[in-house]
Design a protein around this motif. Structure first.
Motif, PDB file in Angstrom:
ATOM      1  N   ASP A   8     -33.505  44.032  31.525  1.00  0.00           N
ATOM      2  CA  ASP A   8     -33.085  45.073  30.586  1.00  0.00           C
ATOM      3  C   ASP A   8     -31.588  45.351  30.697  1.00  0.00           C
ATOM      4  O   ASP A   8     -30.945  45.711  29.709  1.00  0.00           O
ATOM      5  CB  ASP A   8     -33.874  46.358  30.823  1.00  0.00           C
ATOM      6  N   VAL A   9     -31.041  45.202  31.895  1.00  0.00           N
ATOM      7  CA  VAL A   9     -29.588  45.346  32.075  1.00  0.00           C
ATOM      8  C   VAL A   9     -28.860  44.303  31.241  1.00  0.00           C
ATOM      9  O   VAL A   9     -27.920  44.609  30.494  1.00  0.00           O
ATOM     10  CB  VAL A   9     -29.203  45.203  33.569  1.00  0.00           C
ATOM     11  N   LEU A  10     -29.286  43.059  31.356  1.00  0.00           N
ATOM     12  CA  LEU A  10     -28.648  41.984  30.597  1.00  0.00           C
ATOM     13  C   LEU A  10     -28.822  42.184  29.097  1.00  0.00           C
ATOM     14  O   LEU A  10     -27.904  41.916  28.316  1.00  0.00           O
ATOM     15  CB  LEU A  10     -29.225  40.637  31.028  1.00  0.00           C
ATOM     16  N   ARG A  11     -29.983  42.659  28.699  1.00  0.00           N
ATOM     17  CA  ARG A  11     -30.232  42.909  27.281  1.00  0.00           C
ATOM     18  C   ARG A  11     -29.307  44.020  26.767  1.00  0.00           C
ATOM     19  O   ARG A  11     -28.778  43.934  25.652  1.00  0.00           O
ATOM     20  CB  ARG A  11     -31.694  43.276  27.055  1.00  0.00           C
ATOM     21  N   HIS A  12     -29.113  45.056  27.565  1.00  0.00           N
ATOM     22  CA  HIS A  12     -28.205  46.144  27.180  1.00  0.00           C
ATOM     23  C   HIS A  12     -26.790  45.610  26.951  1.00  0.00           C
ATOM     24  O   HIS A  12     -26.139  45.957  25.958  1.00  0.00           O
ATOM     25  CB  HIS A  12     -28.187  47.209  28.274  1.00  0.00           C
ATOM     26  N   LEU A  13     -26.316  44.782  27.843  1.00  0.00           N
ATOM     27  CA  LEU A  13     -24.973  44.221  27.690  1.00  0.00           C
ATOM     28  C   LEU A  13     -24.878  43.364  26.432  1.00  0.00           C
ATOM     29  O   LEU A  13     -23.869  43.389  25.724  1.00  0.00           O
ATOM     30  CB  LEU A  13     -24.610  43.399  28.925  1.00  0.00           C
ATOM     31  N   GLN A  14     -25.933  42.638  26.137  1.00  0.00           N
ATOM     32  CA  GLN A  14     -25.945  41.822  24.922  1.00  0.00           C
ATOM     33  C   GLN A  14     -25.927  42.685  23.672  1.00  0.00           C
ATOM     34  O   GLN A  14     -25.212  42.399  22.708  1.00  0.00           O
ATOM     35  CB  GLN A  14     -27.175  40.917  24.926  1.00  0.00           C
ATOM     36  N   LEU A  15     -26.691  43.783  23.672  1.00  0.00           N
ATOM     37  CA  LEU A  15     -26.767  44.655  22.506  1.00  0.00           C
ATOM     38  C   LEU A  15     -25.459  45.390  22.237  1.00  0.00           C
ATOM     39  O   LEU A  15     -25.200  45.811  21.109  1.00  0.00           O
ATOM     40  CB  LEU A  15     -27.899  45.673  22.680  1.00  0.00           C
ATOM     41  N   THR A  16     -24.623  45.542  23.261  1.00  0.00           N
ATOM     42  CA  THR A  16     -23.322  46.189  23.077  1.00  0.00           C
ATOM     43  C   THR A  16     -22.187  45.180  22.949  1.00  0.00           C
ATOM     44  O   THR A  16     -21.024  45.570  22.831  1.00  0.00           O
ATOM     45  CB  THR A  16     -23.016  47.145  24.250  1.00  0.00           C
ATOM     46  N   GLY A  17     -22.509  43.891  22.983  1.00  0.00           N
ATOM     47  CA  GLY A  17     -21.484  42.867  22.793  1.00  0.00           C
ATOM     48  C   GLY A  17     -20.668  42.563  24.016  1.00  0.00           C
ATOM     49  O   GLY A  17     -19.737  41.762  23.959  1.00  0.00           O
ATOM     50  N   VAL A  18     -20.988  43.205  25.137  1.00  0.00           N
ATOM     51  CA  VAL A  18     -20.147  43.066  26.328  1.00  0.00           C
ATOM     52  C   VAL A  18     -20.391  41.732  27.012  1.00  0.00           C
ATOM     53  O   VAL A  18     -19.458  40.979  27.294  1.00  0.00           O
ATOM     54  CB  VAL A  18     -20.390  44.232  27.309  1.00  0.00           C
ATOM     55  N   THR A  19     -21.634  41.435  27.328  1.00  0.00           N
ATOM     56  CA  THR A  19     -22.015  40.180  27.967  1.00  0.00           C
ATOM     57  C   THR A  19     -21.108  39.887  29.147  1.00  0.00           C
ATOM     58  O   THR A  19     -20.326  38.938  29.149  1.00  0.00           O
ATOM     59  CB  THR A  19     -21.989  38.992  26.970  1.00  0.00           C
ATOM     60  N   ALA A  20     -21.195  40.755  30.168  1.00  0.00           N
ATOM     61  CA  ALA A  20     -20.325  40.641  31.338  1.00  0.00           C
ATOM     62  C   ALA A  20     -20.430  39.283  32.015  1.00  0.00           C
ATOM     63  O   ALA A  20     -19.483  38.809  32.626  1.00  0.00           O
ATOM     64  CB  ALA A  20     -20.660  41.740  32.343  1.00  0.00           C
ATOM     65  N   ALA A  21     -21.587  38.651  31.928  1.00  0.00           N
ATOM     66  CA  ALA A  21     -21.778  37.322  32.513  1.00  0.00           C
ATOM     67  C   ALA A  21     -21.827  36.271  31.406  1.00  0.00           C
ATOM     68  O   ALA A  21     -22.642  35.358  31.419  1.00  0.00           O
ATOM     69  CB  ALA A  21     -23.049  37.287  33.351  1.00  0.00           C
ATOM     70  N   GLY A  22     -20.918  36.383  30.461  1.00  0.00           N
ATOM     71  CA  GLY A  22     -20.949  35.525  29.284  1.00  0.00           C
ATOM     72  C   GLY A  22     -20.806  34.047  29.581  1.00  0.00           C
ATOM     73  O   GLY A  22     -21.300  33.208  28.834  1.00  0.00           O
ATOM     74  N   HIS A  23     -20.099  33.681  30.661  1.00  0.00           N
ATOM     75  CA  HIS A  23     -19.900  32.274  30.990  1.00  0.00           C
ATOM     76  C   HIS A  23     -20.879  31.800  32.059  1.00  0.00           C
ATOM     77  O   HIS A  23     -20.787  30.666  32.521  1.00  0.00           O
ATOM     78  CB  HIS A  23     -18.461  32.043  31.470  1.00  0.00           C
ATOM     79  N   TYR A  24     -21.789  32.663  32.425  1.00  0.00           N
ATOM     80  CA  TYR A  24     -22.775  32.306  33.442  1.00  0.00           C
ATOM     81  C   TYR A  24     -23.890  31.505  32.790  1.00  0.00           C
ATOM     82  O   TYR A  24     -24.449  31.911  31.772  1.00  0.00           O
ATOM     83  CB  TYR A  24     -23.336  33.583  34.071  1.00  0.00           C
ATOM     84  N   ARG A  25     -24.223  30.367  33.360  1.00  0.00           N
ATOM     85  CA  ARG A  25     -25.251  29.498  32.780  1.00  0.00           C
ATOM     86  C   ARG A  25     -26.608  29.905  33.329  1.00  0.00           C
ATOM     87  O   ARG A  25     -26.950  29.609  34.474  1.00  0.00           O
ATOM     88  CB  ARG A  25     -24.939  28.032  33.089  1.00  0.00           C
ATOM     89  N   TRP A  26     -27.360  30.605  32.480  1.00  0.00           N
ATOM     90  CA  TRP A  26     -28.649  31.104  32.914  1.00  0.00           C
ATOM     91  C   TRP A  26     -29.703  29.999  32.831  1.00  0.00           C
ATOM     92  O   TRP A  26     -29.802  29.296  31.834  1.00  0.00           O
ATOM     93  CB  TRP A  26     -29.076  32.288  32.046  1.00  0.00           C
ATOM     94  N   THR A  27     -30.465  29.885  33.882  1.00  0.00           N
ATOM     95  CA  THR A  27     -31.650  29.041  33.918  1.00  0.00           C
ATOM     96  C   THR A  27     -32.805  29.932  34.375  1.00  0.00           C
ATOM     97  O   THR A  27     -32.571  31.024  34.923  1.00  0.00           O
ATOM     98  CB  THR A  27     -31.486  27.878  34.905  1.00  0.00           C
ATOM     99  N   PRO A  28     -34.045  29.524  34.165  1.00  0.00           N
ATOM    100  CA  PRO A  28     -35.163  30.343  34.652  1.00  0.00           C
ATOM    101  C   PRO A  28     -35.057  30.651  36.144  1.00  0.00           C
ATOM    102  O   PRO A  28     -35.346  31.775  36.576  1.00  0.00           O
ATOM    103  CB  PRO A  28     -36.394  29.482  34.329  1.00  0.00           C
ATOM    104  N   ARG A  29     -34.628  29.670  36.931  1.00  0.00           N
ATOM    105  CA  ARG A  29     -34.503  29.897  38.375  1.00  0.00           C
ATOM    106  C   ARG A  29     -33.394  30.906  38.679  1.00  0.00           C
ATOM    107  O   ARG A  29     -33.569  31.777  39.534  1.00  0.00           O
ATOM    108  CB  ARG A  29     -34.231  28.569  39.084  1.00  0.00           C
ATOM    109  N   ARG A  30     -32.257  30.769  37.992  1.00  0.00           N
ATOM    110  CA  ARG A  30     -31.155  31.715  38.225  1.00  0.00           C
ATOM    111  C   ARG A  30     -31.536  33.132  37.796  1.00  0.00           C
ATOM    112  O   ARG A  30     -31.185  34.105  38.463  1.00  0.00           O
ATOM    113  CB  ARG A  30     -29.904  31.257  37.463  1.00  0.00           C
ATOM    114  N   LEU A  31     -32.234  33.257  36.665  1.00  0.00           N
ATOM    115  CA  LEU A  31     -32.649  34.570  36.201  1.00  0.00           C
ATOM    116  C   LEU A  31     -33.623  35.204  37.194  1.00  0.00           C
ATOM    117  O   LEU A  31     -33.536  36.399  37.478  1.00  0.00           O
ATOM    118  CB  LEU A  31     -33.291  34.461  34.818  1.00  0.00           C
ATOM    119  N   GLU A  32     -34.512  34.403  37.728  1.00  0.00           N
ATOM    120  CA  GLU A  32     -35.461  34.922  38.716  1.00  0.00           C
ATOM    121  C   GLU A  32     -34.733  35.385  39.973  1.00  0.00           C
ATOM    122  O   GLU A  32     -35.016  36.461  40.516  1.00  0.00           O
ATOM    123  CB  GLU A  32     -36.490  33.851  39.070  1.00  0.00           C
TER     124      GLU A  32
END
Length: 255
Positions: free
Chosen positions: A197-221
């Protein structure tokens, strides 16, 4: 700063920003409160010519229009689609583009910007241009963020903006030829049910603090597990920290 990517992220968030940007909404109210306290109560339309940098959806614009009632309101945003919010404002002129290269109007009574300066590549040069655009006695009213903002995400991903210290912002204003009247920092924490939900909040406000971070299922977990372990609240939620900075400065009346 990759301005094209920033514009794309905020354009995608235009329809969700106002509902999600609770911290930025509080900052808009606080900034205008400090401005009016510092400048003193002034009659309607005494702020004749006002420019806002980074107007976005109009979160701050609507408040300053209501409270200051400028005769002319020059609005700027990186996202051209933001213009739709101001289409029926007779006193407003909207200019899309990067404010670091876009010409400012002159003889302004006020230049105001809410939660935008952190996106600038050369903020000191922008502040010098703001000083040149102000009439003598005119003011800038700015909010941005101090170090510690989104610290939880930065710590776990290594991604985030470089937030200058409040004293650094104040030094930029003085170097630009402005008298600093207010330099205040606060801390606000939001809570969310899950790290996702933290990441979703950042996306909904356009901030995307980890915008260059390559998310994978393992990294998200792994991110979610570490976030819960380190940043949980007593009620089982997780926190996200913001450190707003408020700056009010005036151009000298006498040269």
């Amino acid at each position: 700063m990759e301005k094209a990517s920033i514009a794309q992220r905020f354009s995608r968030a235009l329809s969700t920003y106002d509902a999600a940007a609770t911290v930025q909404a509080r900052m808009a109210c606080r900034l205008l409160q400090l401005l009016r306290k510092t400048a003193g109560e002034r009659p309607p339309h005494s702020w004749r010519h006002v420019a806002e940098v980074g107007c976005g959806t109009g979160l701050l614009s609507r408040l300053l229009r209501q409270q200051l009632q400028p005769e002319k309101l020059w609005l700027n945003d990186l996202c051209p689609d933001a213009a739709h919010a101001f289409a029926d404002w007779p006193e407003a002129t909207f200019r899309a583009g990067d404010i670091e290269t876009l010409p400012l109007p002159d003889s302004l009574d006020l230049i105001i910007s809410g939660a935008t300066l952190q996106w600038m590549e050369q903020p000191a040069l922008l502040l010098e241009r703001c000083t040149a655009a102000l009439r003598p006695g005119g003011r800038v009213a700015l909010s941005t963020f101090a170090p510690g903002t989104l610290a939880e995400v930065r710590h776990l991903t290594g991604q985030g903006l470089p937030y200058p210290e409040p004293d650094t912002w104040a030094g930029m204003l003085r170097h630009a030829g402005l008298q600093v009247e207010q330099c205040l920092t606060e801390e606000q924490c939001l809570t969310f049910n899950t790290p996702t939900d933290v990441l979703r909040h950042l996306q909904l406000t356009g901030v995307t603090a980890a915008g260059h971070y390559r998310w994978t299922p393992r990294r998200l977990e792994a991110f979610s597990h570490a976030y819960r372990h380190q940043y949980s609240t007593p009620d089982g939620c997780v926190k996200l920290t913001f450190r707003p900075v408020y700056l009010i400065a005036q151009k000298n009346i006498m040269p």
